[in-house]
Design a protein around this motif. Sequence first.
Motif, PDB file in Angstrom:
ATOM      1  N   ALA A  51       2.915 -13.560 -11.016  1.00 18.15           N
ATOM      2  CA  ALA A  51       2.790 -12.188 -11.472  1.00 18.15           C
ATOM      3  C   ALA A  51       1.698 -11.202 -10.526  1.00 18.15           C
ATOM      4  CB  ALA A  51       1.724 -12.155 -12.627  1.00 18.15           C
ATOM      5  N   SER A  52       1.068 -11.737  -9.664  1.00 20.76           N
ATOM      6  CA  SER A  52       0.383 -10.873  -8.842  1.00 20.76           C
ATOM      7  C   SER A  52       1.224 -10.609  -7.406  1.00 20.76           C
ATOM      8  CB  SER A  52      -1.173 -11.678  -8.197  1.00 20.76           C
ATOM      9  OG  SER A  52      -0.643 -12.885  -7.545  1.00 20.76           O
ATOM     10  N   PRO A  54       4.191  -8.806  -5.250  1.00 18.34           N
ATOM     11  CA  PRO A  54       4.868  -7.656  -5.167  1.00 18.34           C
ATOM     12  C   PRO A  54       6.201  -7.862  -5.642  1.00 18.34           C
ATOM     13  CG  PRO A  54       3.996  -8.125  -2.859  1.00 18.34           C
ATOM     14  CD  PRO A  54       3.707  -9.289  -3.735  1.00 18.34           C
ATOM     15  N   ALA A  55       7.108  -7.087  -6.149  1.00 19.87           N
ATOM     16  CA  ALA A  55       8.156  -7.048  -6.845  1.00 19.87           C
ATOM     17  C   ALA A  55       9.264  -7.569  -5.980  1.00 19.87           C
ATOM     18  CB  ALA A  55       8.579  -5.789  -7.440  1.00 19.87           C
ATOM     19  N   TRP A  56       9.313  -7.242  -4.314  1.00 16.85           N
ATOM     20  CA  TRP A  56      10.109  -7.627  -3.519  1.00 16.85           C
ATOM     21  C   TRP A  56      10.033  -9.026  -3.172  1.00 16.85           C
ATOM     22  CZ3 TRP A  56       8.077  -9.373   1.069  1.00 16.85           C
ATOM     23  CH2 TRP A  56       6.622  -8.888   1.067  1.00 16.85           C
TER      24      TRP A  56
END
Length: 58
Positions: A51-52, A54-56
């Motif tokens: 969850a921590s 980055p989205a990429w």
Amino acid sequence: MLRRTYGRGSPPTMEGMIAAEHAPLKRRRVAGDRLEALREAGRPREHNTAASLPAWVP
């Protein structure tokens, strides 16, 4: 007679007998504490969970 029974050392003291009796319990407690520390070290922390990231990051 005592030298023949105990060798060059002196007869055991009460403190020595108590310490010898508690030594296995102490070793077991230390081993348990070490195992718990290893488990805690392997547990994910807040900064490296999915969850921590980055989205990429896949």
